[in-house]
Design a protein around this motif. Structure first.
Motif, PDB file in Angstrom:
ATOM      1  N   MET A  45       0.832  -1.200   0.000  1.00  0.00           N
ATOM      2  CA  MET A  45       0.000   0.000   0.000  1.00  0.00           C
ATOM      3  C   MET A  45       0.872   1.258   0.000  1.00  0.00           C
ATOM      4  O   MET A  45       1.797   1.381   0.796  1.00  0.00           O
ATOM      5  CB  MET A  45      -0.939  -0.004   1.214  1.00  0.00           C
ATOM      6  N   VAL A  46       0.572   2.174  -0.897  1.00  0.00           N
ATOM      7  CA  VAL A  46       1.297   3.443  -1.014  1.00  0.00           C
ATOM      8  C   VAL A  46       0.369   4.555  -0.541  1.00  0.00           C
ATOM      9  O   VAL A  46      -0.738   4.705  -1.058  1.00  0.00           O
ATOM     10  CB  VAL A  46       1.748   3.699  -2.462  1.00  0.00           C
ATOM     11  N   THR A  47       0.822   5.329   0.435  1.00  0.00           N
ATOM     12  CA  THR A  47      -0.028   6.369   1.014  1.00  0.00           C
ATOM     13  C   THR A  47       0.633   7.731   0.907  1.00  0.00           C
ATOM     14  O   THR A  47       1.812   7.888   1.237  1.00  0.00           O
ATOM     15  CB  THR A  47      -0.332   6.071   2.497  1.00  0.00           C
ATOM     16  N   GLN A  48      -0.148   8.704   0.424  1.00  0.00           N
ATOM     17  CA  GLN A  48       0.258  10.108   0.457  1.00  0.00           C
ATOM     18  C   GLN A  48      -0.497  10.784   1.597  1.00  0.00           C
ATOM     19  O   GLN A  48      -1.709  10.602   1.737  1.00  0.00           O
ATOM     20  CB  GLN A  48      -0.067  10.805  -0.866  1.00  0.00           C
ATOM     21  N   PHE A  49       0.219  11.522   2.427  1.00  0.00           N
ATOM     22  CA  PHE A  49      -0.368  12.195   3.579  1.00  0.00           C
ATOM     23  C   PHE A  49      -0.433  13.694   3.304  1.00  0.00           C
ATOM     24  O   PHE A  49       0.532  14.291   2.827  1.00  0.00           O
ATOM     25  CB  PHE A  49       0.467  11.943   4.838  1.00  0.00           C
ATOM     26  N   ALA A  50      -1.593  14.288   3.598  1.00  0.00           N
ATOM     27  CA  ALA A  50      -1.802  15.707   3.321  1.00  0.00           C
ATOM     28  C   ALA A  50      -2.117  16.457   4.608  1.00  0.00           C
ATOM     29  O   ALA A  50      -2.920  16.001   5.433  1.00  0.00           O
ATOM     30  CB  ALA A  50      -2.954  15.892   2.341  1.00  0.00           C
ATOM     31  N   SER A  51      -1.478  17.604   4.780  1.00  0.00           N
ATOM     32  CA  SER A  51      -1.780  18.482   5.907  1.00  0.00           C
ATOM     33  C   SER A  51      -2.294  19.811   5.365  1.00  0.00           C
ATOM     34  O   SER A  51      -1.845  20.287   4.320  1.00  0.00           O
ATOM     35  CB  SER A  51      -0.538  18.719   6.778  1.00  0.00           C
ATOM     36  N   VAL A  52      -3.249  20.380   6.073  1.00  0.00           N
ATOM     37  CA  VAL A  52      -3.799  21.697   5.740  1.00  0.00           C
ATOM     38  C   VAL A  52      -3.258  22.682   6.770  1.00  0.00           C
ATOM     39  O   VAL A  52      -3.404  22.468   7.978  1.00  0.00           O
ATOM     40  CB  VAL A  52      -5.343  21.684   5.786  1.00  0.00           C
ATOM     41  N   ARG A  53      -2.625  23.748   6.300  1.00  0.00           N
ATOM     42  CA  ARG A  53      -2.040  24.739   7.206  1.00  0.00           C
ATOM     43  C   ARG A  53      -2.684  26.101   6.979  1.00  0.00           C
ATOM     44  O   ARG A  53      -2.968  26.484   5.842  1.00  0.00           O
ATOM     45  CB  ARG A  53      -0.524  24.836   6.985  1.00  0.00           C
ATOM     46  N   ASP A  54      -2.903  26.813   8.079  1.00  0.00           N
ATOM     47  CA  ASP A  54      -3.499  28.142   7.961  1.00  0.00           C
ATOM     48  C   ASP A  54      -2.414  29.179   7.693  1.00  0.00           C
ATOM     49  O   ASP A  54      -1.231  28.834   7.490  1.00  0.00           O
ATOM     50  CB  ASP A  54      -4.313  28.484   9.212  1.00  0.00           C
ATOM     51  N   ASP A  55      -2.775  30.454   7.710  1.00  0.00           N
ATOM     52  CA  ASP A  55      -1.828  31.518   7.375  1.00  0.00           C
ATOM     53  C   ASP A  55      -0.715  31.653   8.403  1.00  0.00           C
ATOM     54  O   ASP A  55       0.330  32.256   8.117  1.00  0.00           O
ATOM     55  CB  ASP A  55      -2.576  32.847   7.229  1.00  0.00           C
ATOM     56  N   ALA A  56      -0.928  31.095   9.607  1.00  0.00           N
ATOM     57  CA  ALA A  56       0.106  31.111  10.638  1.00  0.00           C
ATOM     58  C   ALA A  56       0.963  29.856  10.597  1.00  0.00           C
ATOM     59  O   ALA A  56       1.776  29.620  11.494  1.00  0.00           O
ATOM     60  CB  ALA A  56      -0.537  31.261  12.014  1.00  0.00           C
ATOM     61  N   ASP A  57       0.779  29.030   9.554  1.00  0.00           N
ATOM     62  CA  ASP A  57       1.512  27.778   9.357  1.00  0.00           C
ATOM     63  C   ASP A  57       1.172  26.727  10.399  1.00  0.00           C
ATOM     64  O   ASP A  57       1.961  25.824  10.662  1.00  0.00           O
ATOM     65  CB  ASP A  57       3.020  28.018   9.333  1.00  0.00           C
ATOM     66  N   THR A  58      -0.007  26.838  10.998  1.00  0.00           N
ATOM     67  CA  THR A  58      -0.474  25.855  11.967  1.00  0.00           C
ATOM     68  C   THR A  58      -1.307  24.796  11.258  1.00  0.00           C
ATOM     69  O   THR A  58      -2.147  25.116  10.404  1.00  0.00           O
ATOM     70  CB  THR A  58      -1.336  26.524  13.056  1.00  0.00           C
ATOM     71  N   THR A  66      -4.577   6.388  -0.005  1.00  0.00           N
ATOM     72  CA  THR A  66      -3.904   5.097  -0.104  1.00  0.00           C
ATOM     73  C   THR A  66      -4.373   4.373  -1.352  1.00  0.00           C
ATOM     74  O   THR A  66      -5.552   4.037  -1.474  1.00  0.00           O
ATOM     75  CB  THR A  66      -4.183   4.232   1.137  1.00  0.00           C
ATOM     76  N   ASN A  67      -3.448   4.158  -2.274  1.00  0.00           N
ATOM     77  CA  ASN A  67      -3.778   3.462  -3.519  1.00  0.00           C
ATOM     78  C   ASN A  67      -5.022   4.042  -4.182  1.00  0.00           C
ATOM     79  O   ASN A  67      -5.909   3.324  -4.660  1.00  0.00           O
ATOM     80  CB  ASN A  67      -3.978   1.968  -3.259  1.00  0.00           C
ATOM     81  N   GLY A  68      -5.129   5.369  -4.189  1.00  0.00           N
ATOM     82  CA  GLY A  68      -6.228   6.040  -4.858  1.00  0.00           C
ATOM     83  C   GLY A  68      -7.475   6.227  -4.021  1.00  0.00           C
ATOM     84  O   GLY A  68      -8.458   6.804  -4.492  1.00  0.00           O
ATOM     85  N   ALA A  69      -7.472   5.762  -2.770  1.00  0.00           N
ATOM     86  CA  ALA A  69      -8.620   5.913  -1.880  1.00  0.00           C
ATOM     87  C   ALA A  69      -8.334   7.042  -0.890  1.00  0.00           C
ATOM     88  O   ALA A  69      -7.492   6.904  -0.010  1.00  0.00           O
ATOM     89  CB  ALA A  69      -8.895   4.611  -1.131  1.00  0.00           C
ATOM     90  N   ALA A  70      -9.017   8.169  -1.057  1.00  0.00           N
ATOM     91  CA  ALA A  70      -8.803   9.316  -0.178  1.00  0.00           C
ATOM     92  C   ALA A  70      -9.582   9.138   1.117  1.00  0.00           C
ATOM     93  O   ALA A  70     -10.701   8.619   1.124  1.00  0.00           O
ATOM     94  CB  ALA A  70      -9.246  10.595  -0.878  1.00  0.00           C
ATOM     95  N   TYR A  71      -8.971   9.562   2.218  1.00  0.00           N
ATOM     96  CA  TYR A  71      -9.618   9.505   3.538  1.00  0.00           C
ATOM     97  C   TYR A  71      -9.438  10.875   4.181  1.00  0.00           C
ATOM     98  O   TYR A  71      -8.312  11.366   4.307  1.00  0.00           O
ATOM     99  CB  TYR A  71      -8.995   8.416   4.406  1.00  0.00           C
ATOM    100  N   LEU A  72     -10.545  11.470   4.600  1.00  0.00           N
ATOM    101  CA  LEU A  72     -10.525  12.827   5.127  1.00  0.00           C
ATOM    102  C   LEU A  72     -10.597  12.839   6.646  1.00  0.00           C
ATOM    103  O   LEU A  72     -11.514  12.269   7.239  1.00  0.00           O
ATOM    104  CB  LEU A  72     -11.705  13.628   4.569  1.00  0.00           C
ATOM    105  N   GLY A  73      -9.627  13.524   7.267  1.00  0.00           N
ATOM    106  CA  GLY A  73      -9.718  13.800   8.688  1.00  0.00           C
ATOM    107  C   GLY A  73     -10.466  15.108   8.888  1.00  0.00           C
ATOM    108  O   GLY A  73     -11.086  15.638   7.965  1.00  0.00           O
ATOM    109  N   GLU A  74     -10.402  15.629  10.088  1.00  0.00           N
ATOM    110  CA  GLU A  74     -11.004  16.937  10.324  1.00  0.00           C
ATOM    111  C   GLU A  74     -10.256  17.987   9.513  1.00  0.00           C
ATOM    112  O   GLU A  74      -9.024  17.974   9.425  1.00  0.00           O
ATOM    113  CB  GLU A  74     -10.939  17.297  11.811  1.00  0.00           C
ATOM    114  N   MET A  75     -11.002  18.903   8.917  1.00  0.00           N
ATOM    115  CA  MET A  75     -10.381  19.998   8.177  1.00  0.00           C
ATOM    116  C   MET A  75     -11.407  21.107   7.985  1.00  0.00           C
ATOM    117  O   MET A  75     -12.619  20.851   8.022  1.00  0.00           O
ATOM    118  CB  MET A  75      -9.858  19.517   6.819  1.00  0.00           C
ATOM    119  N   PRO A  76     -10.958  22.340   7.812  1.00  0.00           N
ATOM    120  CA  PRO A  76     -11.902  23.433   7.552  1.00  0.00           C
ATOM    121  C   PRO A  76     -12.686  23.168   6.276  1.00  0.00           C
ATOM    122  O   PRO A  76     -12.135  22.665   5.286  1.00  0.00           O
ATOM    123  CB  PRO A  76     -10.989  24.657   7.402  1.00  0.00           C
TER     124      PRO A  76
END
Length: 275
Positions: A45-58, A66-76
């Protein structure tokens, strides 16, 4: 707002740890994927991890693919389309998305509009956490899987994937490492393994159970209930809490898990994406 995508699980975990601490149960899927990747237990399994950062870089949001299946955590809410665009910009061929219903449908709708595709709901799952554990009786005994059980663990995992229509790409090395880590359990009856229950390493106080699989010819005997309760009890004994997911279309699994003490937390919806 900035979207960062990486396959470096160790660096990503270090960067997003403060955000994960805010609600580790909500993010058990992402946290588990990170630890499995770091420890070499992800197989093919190959996974790309994405982070969302605000203007303060938080860090204010998380997702993975993972293998083309997106999974969403909490995000704005305003970041959802940007995350979809970021995955597409990295040439990631998306085939599905799962998350909170409002977020998942917003992601699917934006992706479909952008690429000219379609989306449809495939299934819904419910996250459970362990409350007061009840130990059921069943004929047979539980045991941790050993290296002699690699073949049976692979077979049951693959059978689960076919039945649930969820592909699992664990090679023999990954299965061996999971067994060596003590994460695979079998229920044995009349000298034969009849149920597999896997668990994941505890991350930030939570250890997720799954998959749970009993071949059809052995069902109806309480094997899965008894083994799941055994594994949940072991997790509690280690000082962590147990959680798991069920398919809402499967009334049997939802009933048996609640019978042994699991309590519902929240639901998630899975959409398929067709180009």
């Amino acid at each position: 707002m900035r979207i960062d995508i990486t396959t470096d699980a160790a660096r990503f975990l270090a960067d997003v740890a403060p955000f994960l601490h805010g609600d580790p149960l909500r993010h058990t899927v992402i946290a588990t994927a990170l630890v499995n990747r770091i420890n070499g237990r992800s197989g093919g399994m190959v996974t790309q991890f994405a982070s969302v950062r605000d203007d303060a870089d938080t860090v204010v949001g998380l997702a993975q693919c993972t293998n083309g299946a997106a999974y969403l955590g909490e995000m704005p809410a305003q970041s959802i389309s940007a995350v979809a665009d970021a995955f597409r910009a990295h040439d990631i061929a998306l085939r599905s998305v799962e998350g909170d219903d409002a977020d998942a449908v917003a992601f699917a709708a934006h992706w479909s509009k952008t690429v000219g595709g379609t989306y449809r709901e495939k299934f819904s799952v419910r996250l459970f956490r362990l409350g007061t554990l009840q130990m059921p009786d069943a004929p047979g005994t539980p045991r941790q899987a050993g290296l002699d059980d690699v073949a049976v663990c692979i077979a049951m995992t693959e059978e689960f994937g076919v039945e649930a229509d969820v592909p699992h790409r664990l090679d023999e090395t990954a299965v061996r490492r999971r067994i060596e880590a003590g994460s695979s359990w079998l229920w044995e009856h009349d000298g034969q393994p009849v149920t597999l229950v896997a668990r994941h390493e505890a991350v930030l106080g939570w250890a997720r159970i799954g998959p749970v699989y009993t071949p059809p010819r052995f069902r109806g005997n309480g094997f899965a209930s008894a083994l799941t309760a055994t594994v949940a009890g072991r997790i509690r004994a280690e000082g962590a809490d147990a959680c798991l997911f069920t398919d809402l279309a499967n009334p049997t699994s939802n009933k048996i898990y609640q019978r042994i003490g699991f309590e519902p937390v929240r639901d998630f919806v899975h959409y398929t994406l067709t180009a």
